[in-house]
Write an enzyme that holds these catalytic residues in place. Sequence first.
Site, PDB file in Angstrom:
ATOM      1  N   ARG A   1     -10.527 -11.637   1.717  1.00  0.00           N
ATOM      2  CA  ARG A   1     -11.321 -12.739   1.158  1.00  0.00           C
ATOM      3  C   ARG A   1     -10.557 -14.064   1.218  1.00  0.00           C
ATOM      4  O   ARG A   1     -11.161 -15.124   1.247  1.00  0.00           O
ATOM      5  CB  ARG A   1     -11.731 -12.387  -0.278  1.00  0.00           C
TER       6      ARG A   1
ATOM      7  N   LYS B   1       0.833  -1.197   0.000  1.00  0.00           N
ATOM      8  CA  LYS B   1       0.000   0.000   0.000  1.00  0.00           C
ATOM      9  C   LYS B   1       0.874   1.256   0.000  1.00  0.00           C
ATOM     10  O   LYS B   1       2.029   1.215   0.421  1.00  0.00           O
ATOM     11  CB  LYS B   1      -0.869   0.023   1.260  1.00  0.00           C
TER      12      LYS B   1
END
Length: 487
Positions: free
Chosen positions: A345, A271
């Site tokens: 996920r 990030k």
Amino acid sequence: MNTALFDRVSNVQADLLVVFVPSEGVLPESTAWVDGNADGQLLQLRESGVFKAGLGQTLLLPSVTQDFSQPVLLVGLGKGEALSDMQARKVVAAVAGAVKGLPFAEVALASSALQVKNRTASEVTALVAQWLNEGFYNFLGFKQDDAEKATKVTTLLLEGSEESALKIGAATASGSAFARQLGNLPGNVCTPSYLASKAQHFEEEYGIEVELLDETKMDELGMHCLLSVGRGSDQPSYLIVMHYRGGEEGDAPHVLLGKGITFDTGGISLKPGAKMDEMKYDMCGAASVFGTMKTICELKPKLNFTAVVAAAENMPSGRATKPGDIVKTMSGKTVEVLNTDAEGRLVLCDALTYIERFQPKSVVDIATLTGACVVALGSVNSGMYANNDDLAADLKAASQTSGDKIWQMPLDEEYQQQLDSNFADIGNIGGPEAGSVTAACFLSRFTQSYPWAHLDIAGTAWTGGAAKGASGRPVALLTRYLLDKAN
């Protein structure tokens, strides 16, 4: 903090009395009683414009008259019409903000004067008890002046007769505060091992049954997708399972599953540095599950409830999973990891498969899953996806009662094709369009055997910037959902 009821303002004994004043029209009964004992000073303050009683405006009267020396806090209601949920919450927040820094131990709130649109007296009592207690939350333990910031208030007294509603509101606030505290802790404190220790504390305090699956056990079970996320970290991953058994023996449980990424760097798909500190909040789904478990253990409803937390830290290292790697899930499906920052996920899908062994009545997963959900819904509504209409309706009803907002999002089959992979059964991202939807589609492939809903709380779990802090959502929604199932 102790929270209790009183019947009438004229009978209550407290260090501080809080009464509500509309900006026009007649005063509520409790406020009129105080005004009568104060030689009409409250009306005089309003009519002179000294206290205009705007929505959420406050004025402290340390001693009203010589004969009525009770300290009184005036709180404005605006035009005095029935308030919306948002307005009522603003008023209660103003009370907490004004009171928590004052040197009063017992505070009595003439809350019967609060009229809220489309709310029963019971619902208002529960919400006021919850919001007021939430307003006293402080993140303590890391600053030298924390002792000075701690509130002196020990007892809150609300006007009313709805004892069960009061207990629900106060217990919900207790669970919300627990979730907020977990969320606000820094990543060097709140690790997957720390979350596992909190589950063990719950076991000792409340007598629930706790199972901790370490990396060896998860490897034996074939949970290689979950394990792939924590591979780059020195912190071990855990699947944490907590069983509350308040219902009939052998009755299938309702299950809540929380995403517990205790810090998310993005892994190899690193990030940007700006605001990366806020990625300590990537375990707020897990925090809300812990908070809900605390609330349920305090209220002791008659139902079976299992809380599951998939806990890992997503870090870059020589061992970390790389973009393009293919990993095998517990279900047998293979996943091409196209972006290591789409890791939530990956931990949830193996946990969803593990949950099948409980033959659950329903499963709700809660996750700070996608920035796309923030773009779609902002910080007002959590995104809700479901493979079962009845479950979706139950969550919407719980949302309405709790005031913890959700908005149902689409789960159309046409979105699934965005997850096609050239090299594995499924890719872990679906491209730039409908990112929150395709994330839910990914999870839906592991939920065919039970009613399932997914809450994307990326926009509602915390506030960033100067007001940075965890919100405690959606503990109120989840608590109400489970209580409705118990009833």
